[in-house]
Design a protein around this motif. Structure first.
Motif, PDB file in Angstrom:
ATOM      1  N   LEU A  65     -10.551   2.703  87.880  1.00  0.00           N
ATOM      2  CA  LEU A  65     -10.881   2.935  89.283  1.00  0.00           C
ATOM      3  C   LEU A  65     -10.507   1.705  90.101  1.00  0.00           C
ATOM      4  N   ASP A  66      -9.596   1.887  91.058  1.00  0.00           N
ATOM      5  CA  ASP A  66      -9.124   0.781  91.888  1.00  0.00           C
ATOM      6  C   ASP A  66      -9.803   0.854  93.252  1.00  0.00           C
ATOM      7  N   GLU A  67     -10.833   0.055  93.430  1.00  0.00           N
ATOM      8  CA  GLU A  67     -11.593  -0.051  94.684  1.00  0.00           C
ATOM      9  C   GLU A  67     -12.117   1.312  95.153  1.00  0.00           C
ATOM     10  N   VAL A  68     -12.805   1.997  94.263  1.00  0.00           N
ATOM     11  CA  VAL A  68     -13.313   3.328  94.573  1.00  0.00           C
ATOM     12  C   VAL A  68     -14.442   3.278  95.603  1.00  0.00           C
ATOM     13  N   MET A  69     -15.043   2.106  95.817  1.00  0.00           N
ATOM     14  CA  MET A  69     -16.138   2.006  96.790  1.00  0.00           C
ATOM     15  C   MET A  69     -15.727   1.333  98.096  1.00  0.00           C
ATOM     16  N   ALA A  70     -14.454   0.934  98.213  1.00  0.00           N
ATOM     17  CA  ALA A  70     -13.992   0.297  99.441  1.00  0.00           C
ATOM     18  C   ALA A  70     -14.102   1.268 100.621  1.00  0.00           C
TER      19      ALA A  70
END
Length: 239
Positions: free
Chosen positions: A163-168
């Motif tokens: 997951l690449d910056e899923v909360m950005a």
């Protein structure tokens, strides 16, 4: 051998050395965090593991098999799937159709239509999008589109999800909901996660272990408590 093992990975883009002899090992069922400022090499490392970028040196092994040099599709079918910083759903297709594409073309084994439908249903249910399945993917909120990315990864049958910056870009309530979703997916489905995240509180609370990169080099590794107490990490990451 670890479930995912990265051995001495280096990557050059012309005169720029994006990664320098990076080692990393992830155990099955673990949530593994990657931390570092912009330009540290986190996304490049993701791209090397997923097959989108060929390393200049080093090897990647998954589940006992060398996967260095394989195409992204073959790596996906081996059980690794990734999301991207910028979500790009098939905006003109429905939420369900987006997940169905992943189930059809991402899976490492042939499935009957009934199996494909079950996979789609399960993926949508797992991320809380069952009630949005008929709507256009382009009409989802940012949080919904990030959940759709995870659903598509699940529908491929992935065992390890990156997951690449899923909360950005998410607000505090959405971040808390995402944390609950990821924790539940690990508990209920035995998934392994490797996570790049700039929301440090979320990364610290979610991860079992964290690797810190700085200018493409590994500078620290350990539990969230050990990373939080590391003076070198504080100096290079927070200034």
């Amino acid at each position: 051998m670890a479930y995912l093992e990265v051995r001495n990975i280096s990557k050059r883009f012309g005169g720029l050395k994006a990664l320098s002899d990076v080692d990393m090992s992830v155990e099955k069922g673990e949530i593994f965090g990657l931390m570092g400022a912009n330009g540290a090499g986190k996304t490049t490392l993701f791209s090397v593991i997923a097959g989108h970028v060929a390393p200049s040196a080093g090897e990647v092994h998954f589940n006992g098999q060398r996967i260095t040099g394989l195409s992204p599709s073959r790596i996906c079918r081996a059980g690794i799937c990734r999301t991207f910083q910028i979500v790009r759903p098939f905006a003109g297709l429905s939420v369900e159709e987006n997940v169905r594409v992943a189930a059809l073309f991402g899976s490492g084994r042939k499935r009957t239509r009934v199996e494909q439908a079950r996979s789609v249903d399960a993926a949508l249910e797992s991320v809380g999008l069952s009630g949005h399945r008929a709507g256009l993917a382009g009409g989802l909120t940012l949080s919904g589109q990030k959940r759709l990315e995870i659903a598509r990864a699940l529908a491929t049958g992935a065992e390890l999800v990156m997951l690449d910056e899923v909360m950005a870009g998410l607000n505090p309530t959405e971040i808390a909901e995402m944390l609950e979703t990821l924790g539940r997916l690990r508990r209920e489905h035995g998934l392994t996660f490797v996570i790049v995240e700039h929301v440090i509180g979320a990364l610290m609370s979610l991860s079992d272990r964290i690797l810190v990169l700085h200018h493409g080099e590994r500078i620290a590794f350990g539990t969230p408590e050990e990373i939080g107490a590391n003076a070198h990490v504080e100096e290079v990451y927070f200034g």
